[in-house]
Design an enzyme around this catalytic site. Structure first.
Site, PDB file in Angstrom:
ATOM      1  N   ARG A 122      52.814  41.037  16.475  1.00 20.15           N
ATOM      2  CA  ARG A 122      54.093  40.513  16.953  1.00 20.15           C
ATOM      3  C   ARG A 122      53.930  40.088  18.406  1.00 20.15           C
ATOM      4  NH1 ARG A 122      57.182  45.097  15.374  1.00 20.15           N
ATOM      5  NH2 ARG A 122      57.124  44.604  13.167  1.00 20.15           N
TER       6      ARG A 122
ATOM      7  N   HIS B 225      48.376  36.238  12.775  1.00 18.84           N
ATOM      8  CA  HIS B 225      47.540  37.145  11.986  1.00 18.84           C
ATOM      9  C   HIS B 225      46.070  36.949  12.342  1.00 18.84           C
ATOM     10  CE1 HIS B 225      51.114  37.810   9.658  1.00 18.84           C
ATOM     11  NE2 HIS B 225      51.193  36.543   9.318  1.00 18.84           N
TER      12      HIS B 225
ATOM     13  N   GLU C 160      48.042  32.675   4.969  1.00 20.45           N
ATOM     14  CA  GLU C 160      49.239  32.662   4.121  1.00 20.45           C
ATOM     15  C   GLU C 160      49.741  31.249   3.963  1.00 20.45           C
ATOM     16  OE1 GLU C 160      51.625  35.334   6.513  1.00 20.45           O
ATOM     17  OE2 GLU C 160      52.847  33.687   7.257  1.00 20.45           O
TER      18      GLU C 160
ATOM     19  N   HIS D 155      53.326  31.575  14.451  1.00 18.53           N
ATOM     20  CA  HIS D 155      54.320  31.121  13.473  1.00 18.53           C
ATOM     21  C   HIS D 155      55.494  32.082  13.384  1.00 18.53           C
ATOM     22  CE1 HIS D 155      51.752  33.884  11.202  1.00 18.53           C
ATOM     23  NE2 HIS D 155      52.804  34.129  10.436  1.00 18.53           N
TER      24      HIS D 155
HETATM   25 ZN    ZN Z   1      52.970  35.656   8.899  1.00 22.75          ZN
END
Ligand code: ZN
Length: 333
Positions: A212, A117, A135, A192
């Protein structure tokens, strides 16, 4: 100590800050999803490929509806984004045009794509003013041999680009064995992925921006999902940042059978885990409080609560009594 009933009596005043704002979750079908949101959390899910429960969200891709227990508040049926924008008093007048937090339960029956991200500044420029995404994950349950992907082995940006171009995925990514109760903070720029056999509570900035990097060459109905390798290469931190288990080992015993553990403090959220066997009166110190019931059942100020309930205590709610056998996650923005 104030008795729970006394707290409840005071709450019957029905001012704006005396309501508990319960949240109706939204569900997302995913290639990798399963049915544990039904079998473990008793939610009505749309199908057996349900990957995500957006449990607290005001994001346009899954804005949640509010309800109160008697159904007669001025907030019933309204969207969380609407309350954030038009009832600022509920959130202590915090600034910002978007509700800052998104909470999900993720059921990964298969591997999720390997992703990264952006941070706020990159997303702001390249994603139409969106927030970036920091996150964190609390592993609720997982298979005995379950792993996650966190970090990578490239020492420089050049090496990273080369490994991606040569599709040397196994050399590139780092895997880590996990068990229930593990907690990880995933910073922007960190490669991740959640892998198969994992049930996770994810707390994040309210953003839906995911790059992605690799999707195991899978396809859904003959179509492969879009990759974002160039943006991924822009934002991946090199060398990879060390992943520290950021759980601060500060278990605080509050009373017999009641303790609180700090999981993380960061710019975007503070997360605590609270375990209760019995009763305890907490005092709200923050602009508003998000509570997630992860296990058990009991009461808040005389109102029944159980595993899978998510709710917000608005600004100025004050003291609240939790009673029963409960594991609770408290999130503060
Ligand atoms: Zn994520």
């Amino acid at each position: 100590m104030i008795k729970p009933t006394a707290v409840y009596q005071r709450k019957k005043l029905q001012q704006y800050n005396s309501w508990i704002l319960f949240i109706k979750p939204n569900f997302k079908q995913m290639l990798w999803g399963g049915n544990r949101l039904k079998s473990d959390f008793s939610y009505e899910i749309p199908n057996d490929h349900t990957g995500e429960c957006w449990a607290v969200s005001a994001h346009p891709n899954g804005d949640c509806q509010i309800y109160t227990i008697w159904g007669n508040s001025p907030y019933d049926g309204r969207l969380l984004s609407d309350l954030w924008q038009n009832q600022k008093e509920l959130f202590g007048g915090l600034p910002g045009d978007q509700f800052p937090i998104l909470l999900k339960i993720i059921d990964a029956k298969a591997d999720l794509s390997i992703q990264v991200h952006p941070n706020d500044s990159y997303a702001g420029i390249h994603e139409d003013g969106s927030l970036g995404k920091t996150e964190c994950w609390l592993i609720l349950d997982c298979d005995e041999d379950a792993q996650i992907v966190v970090g990578h082995n490239a020492r420089t940006k050049e090496e990273l680009v080369q490994m991606i171009e040569e599709k040397r995925w196994e050399d590139l990514i780092c895997k880590k064995s996990i068990q229930p109760g593990d907690f990880f903070q995933i910073e922007p720029g960190m490669v991740h992925a959640i892998k198969a056999g994992t049930l996770i509570l994810e707390i994040q900035q309210s953003s839906d921006i995911t790059y992605r990097l690799y999707d195991y060459d899978r396809n859904e109905n003959g179509i492969t999902r879009e990759l974002h390798q160039s943006k991924s290469m822009d934002v991946i931190t090199c060398p990879s940042r060390e992943l520290s288990d950021c759980r601060e080992l500060s278990r605080q015993h509050l009373a017999k059978g009641v303790f609180k553990e700090k999981l993380v403090r960061c710019l975007y959220y503070d997360v605590d885990r609270i375990v209760i066997k019995g009763s305890y009166v907490f005092s709200q110190q923050e602009p508003f409080t998000i509570l997630c019931i992860l296990k058990g059942e009991g009461m808040i100020d005389g109102i029944s609560i159980k595993k899978g309930d998510f709710f917000i205590l608005p600004s100025g709610y004050g003291e609240y009594a939790l009673t029963g056998t409960l594991e609770v996650i408290k999130v503060v923005s």
